[in-house]
Design a protein around this motif. Sequence first.
Motif, mmCIF file in Angstrom:
data_model
loop_
_atom_site.group_PDB
_atom_site.id
_atom_site.type_symbol
_atom_site.label_atom_id
_atom_site.label_comp_id
_atom_site.label_asym_id
_atom_site.label_seq_id
_atom_site.Cartn_x
_atom_site.Cartn_y
_atom_site.Cartn_z
ATOM 1 N N ALA A 119 0.861 -1.184 0.000
ATOM 2 C CA ALA A 119 0.000 0.000 0.000
ATOM 3 C C ALA A 119 0.895 1.230 0.000
ATOM 4 C CB ALA A 119 -0.916 0.002 1.216
ATOM 5 N N VAL A 120 0.757 2.050 -1.017
ATOM 6 C CA VAL A 120 1.643 3.195 -1.212
ATOM 7 C C VAL A 120 0.989 4.482 -0.697
ATOM 8 C CG1 VAL A 120 0.747 3.658 -3.530
ATOM 9 C CG2 VAL A 120 3.088 4.347 -2.957
ATOM 10 N N ASP A 121 1.806 5.422 -0.235
ATOM 11 C CA ASP A 121 1.325 6.773 0.076
ATOM 12 C C ASP A 121 1.515 7.632 -1.173
ATOM 13 O OD1 ASP A 121 0.738 6.122 2.685
ATOM 14 O OD2 ASP A 121 2.529 7.056 3.544
ATOM 15 N N LEU A 122 0.438 8.196 -1.684
ATOM 16 C CA LEU A 122 0.509 9.010 -2.888
ATOM 17 C C LEU A 122 1.316 10.287 -2.665
ATOM 18 C CD1 LEU A 122 -3.161 8.763 -4.206
ATOM 19 C CD2 LEU A 122 -1.143 7.608 -5.135
ATOM 20 N N LEU A 123 1.661 10.949 -3.752
ATOM 21 C CA LEU A 123 2.293 12.264 -3.679
ATOM 22 C C LEU A 123 1.384 13.204 -2.890
ATOM 23 C CD1 LEU A 123 3.398 12.583 -7.428
ATOM 24 C CD2 LEU A 123 4.776 11.737 -5.500
ATOM 25 N N ALA A 124 1.973 13.965 -1.978
ATOM 26 C CA ALA A 124 1.255 14.920 -1.122
ATOM 27 C C ALA A 124 0.434 14.248 -0.039
ATOM 28 C CB ALA A 124 0.364 15.851 -1.955
ATOM 29 N N HIS A 125 0.672 12.974 0.230
ATOM 30 C CA HIS A 125 -0.081 12.250 1.243
ATOM 31 C C HIS A 125 0.847 11.403 2.115
ATOM 32 C CE1 HIS A 125 -3.304 13.288 -1.548
ATOM 33 N NE2 HIS A 125 -4.172 12.987 -0.606
#
Length: 360
Positions: A119-125
């Motif tokens: 599970a990845v953290d998106l850009l700006a998150h």
Amino acid sequence: MNVNLLLTSVHRLRRRLAQSVAVQRTNALIAGLCLSVAVLGHAYGKENIMTSKQGLSAAAASGNKSLPVRRSVQTASGRISYVEQGSGPVALFVHGVLLNSHLWRHQLADLSDIRRSIAVDLLAHGDTEIAPDQDVSVTANAKMLKEFLDALKIDQVDLVGNDSGGGISQIFAALYPERVRSLTLTDCDTHDNWPPEAFMPFLAMAAGGGLRGTLDAMLADKSVYRSPQALGPAYEHPEQLSDDSIETYLRPFVRNPQRTHDLERFLAAFDNKHTLTIEPQLKTLKAPTLIVWGTDDVYFPVKWSHWLAKNITGTRRRVEFKDARIFFPEERWQEFDKELREHWLLVEEQASQKELATAH
């Protein structure tokens, strides 16, 4: 935080790692984990080691003894933070706006017996770190996913997306179809149906400079987050969402002014031209696709699940969860995980049959 549970998890991790790495490296890792917990406190400690009762019960129910591990990897788009658990073919989970990898904690715990779930953290998150001028649009996020997989030397994934993460997943699948073993889309940005009308007041508030104040208000009083005026409509049972989860979702956005500004830029970049642009490629996408939709979603009505099923060539199944809302992967994870298991099993069976036919 349950300190005893944390120490038990750390000791288990030490025993598991001791079987495959040198003692010195293990001690260094454990020391790092303990330091992280001491510094970050209960709001972020569970991002390194699963300590939530729900997550542990899910792992116990499935007989899975692995633990989620938070890592990061450098890409051209920034240092991307992610959580992974399990082993096997890779499944990549993509969250939507105002959330992070925490959304998928139940999937990681429950499905890691059959997948290396990431599970990845998106850009700006979340914990992802980016430059102040980094493009944070949905297309930029789709390209980041490609860089992310390249950095981890992962060729193909079972891709799963929700909300704006579903739009990003569509763009990724359209631009890099060879990287998608299978696709699963839940309630998400589709065609020209975004930003959704129900989310417009939030976008207007952010554009008017009120984002930081709103985030602070939701963090100070978690009932504000759960209210009908905020994120309440995204949940079938908002009252059941824990304070810890809200803290985990929102706290990264207020760590410093730049983090808040990055989220402002992410929201300002909402434009359905991104999904309209890739529509021709989407219509030729042959990756086996599962579409699961909540019937009570105020943001993305069920008709858009039909649109996706009609326009994605590889669609194998479309499922409706009665009365579910946009964040049902979190609320009704048992039902959703069952659909994922069946979908992935079918994909594997068809691939095996194809290989067998080719061999003969």
